[in-house]
Design a protein around this motif. Sequence first.
Motif, mmCIF file in Angstrom:
data_model
loop_
_atom_site.group_PDB
_atom_site.id
_atom_site.type_symbol
_atom_site.label_atom_id
_atom_site.label_comp_id
_atom_site.label_asym_id
_atom_site.label_seq_id
_atom_site.Cartn_x
_atom_site.Cartn_y
_atom_site.Cartn_z
ATOM 1 N N GLY A 172 0.799 -1.218 0.000
ATOM 2 C CA GLY A 172 0.000 0.000 0.000
ATOM 3 C C GLY A 172 0.822 1.254 0.000
ATOM 4 N N ARG A 173 2.113 1.135 -0.364
ATOM 5 C CA ARG A 173 2.976 2.326 -0.422
ATOM 6 C C ARG A 173 3.245 2.681 -1.883
ATOM 7 N NH1 ARG A 173 5.918 3.736 4.029
ATOM 8 N NH2 ARG A 173 6.329 5.560 2.717
ATOM 9 N N GLU A 174 2.250 3.328 -2.464
ATOM 10 C CA GLU A 174 2.375 3.728 -3.866
ATOM 11 C C GLU A 174 3.477 4.736 -4.073
ATOM 12 O OE1 GLU A 174 -0.445 5.760 -7.258
ATOM 13 O OE2 GLU A 174 -1.382 4.533 -5.703
ATOM 14 N N ASP A 175 3.735 5.554 -3.041
ATOM 15 C CA ASP A 175 4.790 6.546 -3.166
ATOM 16 C C ASP A 175 6.154 5.869 -3.316
ATOM 17 O OD1 ASP A 175 4.465 5.530 -0.617
ATOM 18 O OD2 ASP A 175 5.474 7.221 0.328
ATOM 19 N N LEU A 176 6.354 4.824 -2.522
ATOM 20 C CA LEU A 176 7.617 4.084 -2.638
ATOM 21 C C LEU A 176 7.697 3.335 -3.974
ATOM 22 C CD1 LEU A 176 7.978 2.595 0.977
ATOM 23 C CD2 LEU A 176 9.166 4.588 -0.033
ATOM 24 N N ALA A 177 6.537 2.855 -4.430
ATOM 25 C CA ALA A 177 6.510 2.164 -5.723
ATOM 26 C C ALA A 177 6.920 3.112 -6.839
ATOM 27 C CB ALA A 177 5.127 1.581 -5.974
ATOM 28 N N ARG A 178 6.390 4.344 -6.781
ATOM 29 C CA ARG A 178 6.780 5.343 -7.796
ATOM 30 C C ARG A 178 8.289 5.611 -7.768
ATOM 31 N NH1 ARG A 178 2.854 8.422 -10.188
ATOM 32 N NH2 ARG A 178 0.695 8.042 -9.493
ATOM 33 N N ALA A 179 8.833 5.742 -6.538
ATOM 34 C CA ALA A 179 10.257 6.036 -6.396
ATOM 35 C C ALA A 179 11.104 4.875 -6.954
ATOM 36 C CB ALA A 179 10.621 6.290 -4.942
ATOM 37 N N ALA A 180 10.656 3.640 -6.665
ATOM 38 C CA ALA A 180 11.384 2.466 -7.156
ATOM 39 C C ALA A 180 11.330 2.405 -8.673
ATOM 40 C CB ALA A 180 10.801 1.198 -6.555
ATOM 41 N N LEU A 181 10.170 2.714 -9.261
ATOM 42 C CA LEU A 181 10.037 2.699 -10.713
ATOM 43 C C LEU A 181 10.894 3.794 -11.369
ATOM 44 C CD1 LEU A 181 6.225 1.943 -11.112
ATOM 45 C CD2 LEU A 181 8.152 0.415 -11.566
ATOM 46 N N ALA A 182 11.015 4.928 -10.642
ATOM 47 C CA ALA A 182 11.870 6.013 -11.166
ATOM 48 C C ALA A 182 13.316 5.559 -11.211
ATOM 49 C CB ALA A 182 11.721 7.248 -10.296
#
Length: 228
Positions: free
Chosen positions: A82-92
């Motif tokens: 449920g940590r979409e913010d971390l998912a975005r950072a990882a994808l970046a």
Amino acid sequence: MGIFSRMTDIINSNISALLDKAEDPQKMIRMIIQEMEETLVEVRSSSARVIADRKTAGRRLERLSEEAHEWESKAEMAINKGREDLARAALAEKREVEQEVNLVESELKELDGHLNHLSEEISQLQTKLNDAKAKQKAVMMRKASVEHRMKVKRQTHRAALDDAFAKFEHFERRMDNLEGQVEAMDLGMDVKSDLKSEIDALANDDAVNDELERLKAKLKTKVSEKDQ
């Protein structure tokens, strides 16, 4: 002149034409072969460096690919948590790694093209070197053949001259023998001639004396007859 410019000149050169123009073909082909061998060593060394660079780039690509895969796994875990913010950072982060992967793949592609080109150049240069060595062997065989023929001709001419001189000396010897025989026949002839002349002179003197005595006797007889 750079290595590749020199290599291109060698590959495009006409060895036969160079040898035809050379004052000393044997020396010229030795120089050509030496130049080819030195260039081939340099090209192989350059190829070895490119191969080393490709291996380094290949290992780097492998690490980057693993790293990109790890960031994607981390992004999935973040979404699951449920940590979409971390998912975005990882994808970046994954995106940046993938950009670097693209650069390394382009580098590998260039290195592969360079290696293929070098391989073709080495193959052509090796073929040219083999051809030059074959021509060197042919030149050396021709040189040996010419030298042998020259040696045989000199020996033949020398033998002919020796034979001519031997015949001339034999002829001179025969002439000397004939002249010796003629001169031997004349030996003592002067002495005999002088002796004969002297003996003949004595005989003539006796004849003259006899004739003189005869005349004296005749005259004496005439005088005696007149006195009576």
